[in-house]
Design an enzyme around this catalytic site. Structure first.
Site, PDB file in Angstrom:
ATOM      1  CE  LYS A   1      -2.443   3.064   2.990  1.00 33.47           C
ATOM      2  NZ  LYS A   1      -1.640   3.914   2.148  1.00 33.47           N
TER       3      LYS A   1
ATOM      4  CD  GLU B   1      13.511   0.317   9.006  1.00 34.49           C
ATOM      5  OE1 GLU B   1      14.102   1.141   9.431  1.00 34.49           O
ATOM      6  OE2 GLU B   1      14.543  -0.612   8.767  1.00 34.49           O
TER       7      GLU B   1
ATOM      8  CB  CYS C   1      13.163   8.501   8.478  1.00 34.08           C
ATOM      9  SG  CYS C   1      14.145   7.074   7.529  1.00 34.08           S
TER      10      CYS C   1
HETATM   11  P1  NAD Z   1       2.163   7.802   8.934  1.00 38.64           P
HETATM   12  O1  NAD Z   1       2.370   6.922   9.464  1.00 38.64           O
HETATM   13  O2  NAD Z   1       1.235   8.546   8.530  1.00 38.64           O
HETATM   14  O3  NAD Z   1       1.364   7.018   6.971  1.00 38.64           O
HETATM   15  C1  NAD Z   1       2.954   5.764   6.462  1.00 38.64           C
HETATM   16  C2  NAD Z   1       2.002   4.631   5.887  1.00 38.64           C
HETATM   17  O4  NAD Z   1       0.521   4.659   6.428  1.00 38.64           O
HETATM   18  C3  NAD Z   1       0.914   5.622   4.963  1.00 38.64           C
HETATM   19  O5  NAD Z   1       0.796   4.523   3.422  1.00 38.64           O
HETATM   20  C4  NAD Z   1      -0.275   5.139   5.768  1.00 38.64           C
HETATM   21  O6  NAD Z   1      -1.375   5.445   4.596  1.00 38.64           O
HETATM   22  C5  NAD Z   1      -0.542   4.315   6.725  1.00 38.64           C
HETATM   23  N1  NAD Z   1      -1.099   4.683   7.301  1.00 38.64           N
HETATM   24  C6  NAD Z   1      -1.961   5.426   8.273  1.00 38.64           C
HETATM   25  N2  NAD Z   1      -2.592   5.100   8.812  1.00 38.64           N
HETATM   26  C7  NAD Z   1      -2.702   4.128   9.116  1.00 38.64           C
HETATM   27  C8  NAD Z   1      -3.216   2.684  10.001  1.00 38.64           C
HETATM   28  N3  NAD Z   1      -3.543   2.914  11.153  1.00 38.64           N
HETATM   29  N4  NAD Z   1      -2.742   1.841   9.737  1.00 38.64           N
HETATM   30  C9  NAD Z   1      -2.555   0.683   8.451  1.00 38.64           C
HETATM   31  N5  NAD Z   1      -0.933   2.153   7.894  1.00 38.64           N
HETATM   32  C10 NAD Z   1      -1.844   3.339   8.082  1.00 38.64           C
HETATM   33  O7  NAD Z   1       3.119   8.467   7.753  1.00 38.64           O
HETATM   34  P2  NAD Z   1       3.805   9.553   7.241  1.00 38.64           P
HETATM   35  O8  NAD Z   1       3.008  10.743   7.951  1.00 38.64           O
HETATM   36  O9  NAD Z   1       3.704   9.240   5.865  1.00 38.64           O
HETATM   37  O10 NAD Z   1       5.252   9.264   7.043  1.00 38.64           O
HETATM   38  C11 NAD Z   1       5.732  10.302   7.456  1.00 38.64           C
HETATM   39  C12 NAD Z   1       6.829   9.279   8.674  1.00 38.64           C
HETATM   40  O11 NAD Z   1       7.182   8.451   8.456  1.00 38.64           O
HETATM   41  C13 NAD Z   1       7.846  10.063   9.793  1.00 38.64           C
HETATM   42  O12 NAD Z   1       7.137  10.199  10.996  1.00 38.64           O
HETATM   43  C14 NAD Z   1       8.759   9.438   9.373  1.00 38.64           C
HETATM   44  O13 NAD Z   1      10.394   9.252  10.500  1.00 38.64           O
HETATM   45  C15 NAD Z   1       8.508   8.018   8.961  1.00 38.64           C
HETATM   46  N6  NAD Z   1       9.394   7.439   8.396  1.00 38.64           N
HETATM   47  C16 NAD Z   1      10.095   6.711   8.629  1.00 38.64           C
HETATM   48  C17 NAD Z   1      11.638   5.836   7.679  1.00 38.64           C
HETATM   49  C18 NAD Z   1      11.892   4.762   8.571  1.00 38.64           C
HETATM   50  O14 NAD Z   1      13.342   4.287   7.925  1.00 38.64           O
HETATM   51  N7  NAD Z   1      12.883   4.442  10.025  1.00 38.64           N
HETATM   52  C19 NAD Z   1      11.675   6.384   6.549  1.00 38.64           C
HETATM   53  C20 NAD Z   1      10.424   7.070   6.023  1.00 38.64           C
HETATM   54  C21 NAD Z   1       9.602   8.126   6.402  1.00 38.64           C
END
Ligand code: NAD
Length: 500
Positions: A192, A268, A302
Site C-alpha cells: 500500500k 521503520e 526520517c
Molecule cells: P504515516 O504513519 O502517517 O503513514 C505511513 C503509511 O501508513 C501511509 O501509507 C499511511 O496511509 C499508512 N497508515 C496511516 N494510518 C494507518 C493505520 N491506522 N493503519 C495502517 N496504515 C496506516 O506517516 P507519514 O506521515 O506518511 O510519513 C512520515 C513518517 O514516516 C515520519 O514519522 C518519518 O520519520 C517516518 N519514516 C520513517 C522511515 C524509516 O525508515 N524509519 C522512512 C521514511 C519515513
C-alpha cells in the site's frame, strides 16, 4: 529545460489515462470494489494530477487471495529456480532504468521533490533491487551433524504473503526497500503506497508485469491508512507486515498484528536525530554536512539531523555559516534544474511545520533564516534556522519533518551524549570531529541505529538500517533485510536424515 518538462508532463497524462489510476491485483489493473476514487495532488501547485481508485478491505482481501495462490505449493513462483527469480528482479531493474526519467517525473509531480533528487532516488532503487536480486540463490541452509549416523538439514523458508505499508517521502525507494528482500526470499506481497503518492508504485507494478513476474506475486493497493492500511495490518492471512511511517501508526500496526494472527512485524519509524559537532573541525565543512543532514528532501527524512549540537567554542561561527547556507538555498519549481527544495508534501504537513516554527519563536529560539511559508501557491516553506535552541523547546523534541534546523549548544562529551539520548527516538545520529577517539566514544554511547562520522545519510543497500527505541523494530537492507522476510533464524522445517 521547460520544453523537455512539457513533454514529460504530456507523457504523464497519457499514461495516467491508461492504467495508473487503478489498483493492481493478480497482474491486472482493476477498479476498487467500492468504485471510489481519491485525488492525488501536485504539492507544487495544489492541483489534482489524477483520480486514483481507492482500495479498502474488500480489495485487500482480493489481493491476499491472489498472493496466496501465487505462494501456494507447486505454483510457478514457489517452484521457480531461485536463479531465475533473481533474473526477474534484474529484468525489473532494467525496465526501471529504461523508464528512469518517466518514474522520476511521476515522483516529482506527486511528491514535489526536485527532479534531480527523484532521479537519484530511482538510481538508488535500482541499485537496491539488483543487490537483492543477487541474494536469491544465496540463501543457504545448514547441515548440522546430529550423531554418527544422522544429520539435520535446514531450509530457510520465505515467510509467505507479506503486507507492506510505505510513506510518501521516498515513494519509489521505499517500495524497492520492501520489494527487494521480499522477492529475493520468494514471498508474495501486497503493497500500500501512501495516499499522497501512489503514482510511481502503480507504474512500477506495470513494469513488474512486463518483466514477467507471475500473477499474484506483486499486488499494489492505493488507499488510506485507516482503511486499506489497517486491513493489511489486521488480515489473518498476511504473515508479515513491513511498515515504514510514523511512530504513532507503528503502535497501531503492532496492536493489529497482535490482535489478529501474530503476524511478524518490522517497523521503520520516526526520528529526532542528533548530529554533534565538536570544536576541532573545519566549521565551514561541518556546517555543510549539518545543512545537508537536515535540509535534504525538504527535511522530510526520517533520519534528518534535526538536533544540531554544536560545541560552545565554535557555536557563533557555526550559526553564521548555517544561516548563510539556508539563505542561499533555492526553493521553487521542482522541475527547474537549479531548484534545491520543492514544496512540502501537503497542506497538513505545511500547517504542522509552520505551527512548530511558530512554537520555536514563542519559546524563545532565535530565527536566523526563514521562519515562514514561502509564497501562497503550493506548500513551500522557507529554509529555517533557529539558534539558541534549548532541549525543552518543542522544536528540539518533536519530529518536525520540515526544513527547520535547530542549533543547540553543548560543552562536554558526557553532557552531549546524555542530551542526545534524551528522546524516545533512536533512528540515526552523526558526529563531526577530527579525533577518532571522540568519534568512537560517541558512536558507542549514542542510542541510534546508525552513526555517521564526518558524513551523514550514508545509506547503502548492503548496510543494515533501522531504529533503536521507538524508531523501530528490526533492520532493513543488507542481509538483515533478507532475514526479516523469511522465517526466523530457527529455519523451518529441520529435515533429519538417517544415514545408516
Ligand atoms: P504515516 O504513519 O502517517 O503513514 C505511513 C503509511 O501508513 C501511509 O501509507 C499511511 O496511509 C499508512 N497508515 C496511516 N494510518 C494507518 C493505520 N491506522 N493503519 C495502517 N496504515 C496506516 O506517516 P507519514 O506521515 O506518511 O510519513 C512520515 C513518517 O514516516 C515520519 O514519522 C518519518 O520519520 C517516518 N519514516 C520513517 C522511515 C524509516 O525508515 N524509519 C522512512 C521514511 C519515513
Amino acid at each position: 529545460m521547460a520544453k523537455q518538462i512539457q513533454i514529460k508532463y504530456t507523457q504523464v497524462s497519457r499514461y495516467s489515462h491508461r492504467f495508473i489510476e487503478c489498483l493492481f491485483i493478480d497482474n491486472e489493473f482493476v477498479d476498487a470494489v467500492s468504485g471510489r476514487k481519491f485525488s492525488t495532488i501536485n504539492p507544487a501547485d495544489g492541483k489534482v494530477i489524477a483520480e486514483i481508485s481507492e482500495g479498502d478491505k474488500a480489495d485487500v482481501d482480493k489481493a491476499v487471495e491472489a498472493a496466496k495462490k501465487a505462494f501456494s505449493r507447486n505454483s510457478k513462483w514457489r517452484t521457480m529456480n531461485p536463479y531465475f527469480r533473481g533474473q526477474l528482479m534484474h529484468k525489473l531493474a532494467d525496465l526501471v532504468t529504461r523508464d528512469l526519467e518517466y518514474i522520476a517525473t511521476l515522483e516529482t509531480l506527486d511528491n514535489g521533490k526536485p527532479y534531480t533528487s527523484a532521479v537519484e532516488d530511482v538510481q538508488a532503487g535500482v541499485a537496491t533491487l539488483r543487490y537483492y536480486a543477487g541474494w536469491c540463490d544465496k540463501i543457504l541452509g545448514t547441515t548440522i551433524p546430529t550423531g554418527d549416523t544422522s544429520v539435520t538439514l535446514t531450509r530457510k523458508e520465505p515467510v509467505g504473503v507479506v503486507g507492506q505499508i510505505i510513506p510518501w517521502n521516498y515513494p519509489f525507494l521505499m517500495l524497492i526497500w520492501k520489494w527487494g528482500p521480499a522477492l529475493a526470499t520468494g514471498c508474495t506481497l501486497i503493497l500500500k503506497p501512501a495516499e499522497q503518492t501512489p503514482l510511481s508504485a502503480l507504474y512500477t507494478a506495470a513494469l513488474a508485469k512486463e518483466a514477467g513476474f507471475p500473477a499474484g506475486v506483486i499486488n499494489v493497493i492505493p488507499g488510506y491508512g485507516p482503511t486499506a492500511g489497517a486491513a493489511i495490518a489486521e488480515h489473518p492471512e498476511i504473515r508479515k507486515v513491513a511498515f515504514t511511517g510514523s511512530t504513532e501508526v507503528g503502535h497501531s500496526i503492532m496492536i493489529a498484528a497482535g490482535k489478529s494472527n501474530l503476524k511478524r512485524v518490522s517497523l521503520e519509524l520516526g526520528g529526532k536525530s542528533p548530529l554533534v559537532v565538536f570544536d576541532d573541525v573545519d566549521v565551514k565543512e561541518a556546517a555543510e554536512i549539518a545543512y545537508n543532514a537536515i535540509f535534504v528532501n525538504h527535511g522530510q527524512n526520517c533520519c534528518a539531523g534535526s538536533r544540531t549540537f554544536v560545541h560552545s567554542k565554535i557555536y557563533d561561527e557555526f550559526v553564521k555559516q548555517a544561516k548563510q547556507l539556508a539563505l542561499n538555498r533555492k526553493v521553487g519549481d521542482p522541475f527547474d534544474s537549479n531548484t534545491e527544495q520543492g514544496p512540502q508534501i501537503d497542506q497538513e504537513m505545511l500547517d504542522k511545520v509552520i505551527g512548530l516554527i511558530n512554537s520555536g519563536k514563542q519559546q524563545g529560539a532565535v530565527v536566523e533564516a526563514g521562519g515562514s511559508r514561502k509564497g501562497s501557491v503550493g506548500y513551500f516553506v522557507q529554509p529555517t534556522v533557529f539558534s539558541n535552541v534549548t532541549d525543552d523547546m518543542r522544536i528540539a523534541k518533536e519530529e518536525i519533518f520540515g526544513p527547520v534546523q535547530s542549533i543547540l549548544k553543548f560543552n562536554t562529551m558526557d553532557e552531549v551524549i546524555e542530551r542526545a539520548n534524551r528522546t524516545n527516538y533512536g533512528l540515526a545520529s552523526g558526529v563531526i570531529t577530527r579525533d577518532i577517539n571522540k568519534a568512537l566514544e560517541f558512536a558507542k554511547a549514542v542510542e541510534a541505529g546508525s552513526v555517521w562520522v564526518n558524513c551523514y545519510d550514508a545509506i547503502t543497500p548492503q548496510t543494515p538500517f533501522g531504529g533503536f527505541k521507538q524508531s523501530g523494530i528490526g533492520r532493513e537492507l543488507g542481509e538483515y533485510g533478507v532475514r526479516a522476510a523469511r522465517e526466523l533464524d530457527s529455519p523451518l522445517p529441520p529435515l533429519s536424515l538417517s544415514l545408516s
